[in-house]
Scaffold this motif. Structure first.
Motif, PDB file in Angstrom:
ATOM      1  N   THR A  43      27.718 170.903  -5.209  1.00 36.85           N
ATOM      2  CA  THR A  43      26.576 169.589  -5.073  1.00 36.85           C
ATOM      3  C   THR A  43      26.438 169.351  -3.478  1.00 36.85           C
ATOM      4  O   THR A  43      27.493 169.318  -2.791  1.00 36.85           O
ATOM      5  N   PHE A  44      25.384 169.188  -3.151  1.00 36.78           N
ATOM      6  CA  PHE A  44      24.861 168.597  -1.685  1.00 36.78           C
ATOM      7  C   PHE A  44      24.873 167.178  -1.570  1.00 36.78           C
ATOM      8  O   PHE A  44      24.284 166.713  -2.720  1.00 36.78           O
ATOM      9  N   SER A  45      25.169 166.608  -0.496  1.00 31.89           N
ATOM     10  CA  SER A  45      24.903 165.114  -0.435  1.00 31.89           C
ATOM     11  C   SER A  45      23.543 164.771  -0.267  1.00 31.89           C
ATOM     12  O   SER A  45      22.702 165.634   0.167  1.00 31.89           O
ATOM     13  N   ASP A  58      22.150 162.995   1.878  1.00 32.26           N
ATOM     14  CA  ASP A  58      21.671 163.032   3.159  1.00 32.26           C
ATOM     15  C   ASP A  58      21.824 164.424   3.917  1.00 32.26           C
ATOM     16  O   ASP A  58      21.419 164.715   4.869  1.00 32.26           O
ATOM     17  N   GLY A  59      22.360 165.255   2.985  1.00 31.53           N
ATOM     18  CA  GLY A  59      22.300 166.735   3.603  1.00 31.53           C
ATOM     19  C   GLY A  59      23.450 167.054   4.656  1.00 31.53           C
ATOM     20  O   GLY A  59      23.517 167.873   5.319  1.00 31.53           O
ATOM     21  N   LYS A  60      24.434 166.046   4.721  1.00 30.89           N
ATOM     22  CA  LYS A  60      25.375 166.123   5.700  1.00 30.89           C
ATOM     23  C   LYS A  60      26.803 166.798   5.248  1.00 30.89           C
ATOM     24  O   LYS A  60      27.817 167.140   5.759  1.00 30.89           O
ATOM     25  N   TYR A  61      26.832 166.681   3.677  1.00 36.43           N
ATOM     26  CA  TYR A  61      28.160 167.302   2.977  1.00 36.43           C
ATOM     27  C   TYR A  61      27.715 168.274   1.855  1.00 36.43           C
ATOM     28  O   TYR A  61      26.758 168.096   1.282  1.00 36.43           O
ATOM     29  N   ASP A  67      23.210 157.020  -1.127  1.00 32.20           N
ATOM     30  CA  ASP A  67      23.759 157.099   0.338  1.00 32.20           C
ATOM     31  C   ASP A  67      24.747 157.877   0.847  1.00 32.20           C
ATOM     32  O   ASP A  67      25.119 157.814   2.003  1.00 32.20           O
ATOM     33  N   SER A  68      25.408 158.840  -0.057  1.00 27.47           N
ATOM     34  CA  SER A  68      26.150 159.536   0.375  1.00 27.47           C
ATOM     35  C   SER A  68      27.458 159.250   0.540  1.00 27.47           C
ATOM     36  O   SER A  68      28.271 160.114   1.194  1.00 27.47           O
ATOM     37  N   SER A 118      30.490 165.995 -17.564  1.00 28.35           N
ATOM     38  CA  SER A 118      29.443 165.870 -16.656  1.00 28.35           C
ATOM     39  C   SER A 118      29.299 164.419 -15.998  1.00 28.35           C
ATOM     40  O   SER A 118      29.491 163.537 -16.655  1.00 28.35           O
ATOM     41  N   VAL A 119      29.140 164.465 -14.895  1.00 29.44           N
ATOM     42  CA  VAL A 119      28.937 163.047 -14.069  1.00 29.44           C
ATOM     43  C   VAL A 119      27.830 163.221 -13.102  1.00 29.44           C
ATOM     44  O   VAL A 119      27.180 164.214 -12.688  1.00 29.44           O
ATOM     45  N   ARG A 120      27.160 161.764 -12.913  1.00 23.96           N
ATOM     46  CA  ARG A 120      26.023 161.980 -12.215  1.00 23.96           C
ATOM     47  C   ARG A 120      25.633 160.368 -11.873  1.00 23.96           C
ATOM     48  O   ARG A 120      25.719 159.316 -12.509  1.00 23.96           O
ATOM     49  N   PHE A 121      25.387 160.213 -10.561  1.00 26.01           N
ATOM     50  CA  PHE A 121      24.981 158.717  -9.982  1.00 26.01           C
ATOM     51  C   PHE A 121      23.649 158.898 -10.517  1.00 26.01           C
ATOM     52  O   PHE A 121      22.744 159.662 -10.433  1.00 26.01           O
ATOM     53  N   ASN A 122      23.161 157.604 -10.727  1.00 26.13           N
ATOM     54  CA  ASN A 122      21.827 157.324 -10.984  1.00 26.13           C
ATOM     55  C   ASN A 122      21.020 157.627  -9.635  1.00 26.13           C
ATOM     56  O   ASN A 122      21.465 156.817  -8.487  1.00 26.13           O
ATOM     57  N   ARG A 123      19.872 158.071  -9.906  1.00 22.70           N
ATOM     58  CA  ARG A 123      19.141 158.246  -8.242  1.00 22.70           C
ATOM     59  C   ARG A 123      18.006 157.115  -8.307  1.00 22.70           C
ATOM     60  O   ARG A 123      17.283 156.799  -8.979  1.00 22.70           O
TER      61      ARG A 123
END
Length: 108
Positions: free
Chosen positions: A7-9, A11-14, A61-62, A103-108
């Motif tokens: 998975t990508f963060s 903010d695209g940094k990680y 917010d990554s 399965s895990v997921r933060f609410n967007r």
């Protein structure tokens, strides 16, 4: 190690990669378009084949990364970014730990 999930963060940094044995979580910092740095994991984290990283999610917010595993020993792992090159493992409430987190997921 056999990669299982990525998975990508936000903010695209990680990005984080999960494996099914050995190195079950690897976190990378994206330094530029084609350069990556593998970050050291927290000193209290031990990659182990009994907790394979099979799902990941970064917070909006990554700053947080959550990892789900099929293990009842440590089914949920939460990391918090403490610097641009370091994440720290956070304690997860004990009443959450007995249940696998496939399965895990933060609410967007």
């Amino acid at each position: 190690d056999t990669p299982y999930a990525i998975t990508f963060s936000q903010d695209g940094k990680y990005f984080a990669v999960g494996g099914t044995s050995g190195a079950n979580v690897m976190i990378y910092k994206i330094d530029s378009g084609d350069s990556f740095t593998r970050l050291s994991l927290p000193s209290d984290w031990t990659n182990s084949s009994d907790t394979p990283g099979i799902s990941f999610s970064f917070s909006r917010d990554s700053r947080y990364l959550v990892m789900g595993t099929p293990s009842s020993l440590k089914p949920l792992v939460v990391f918090r970014q403490i610097s641009s090159r370091e994440f720290k493992q956070l304690a997860v409430p004990a009443d959450v730990q007995p249940y696998p987190a496939v399965s895990v997921r933060f609410n967007r």
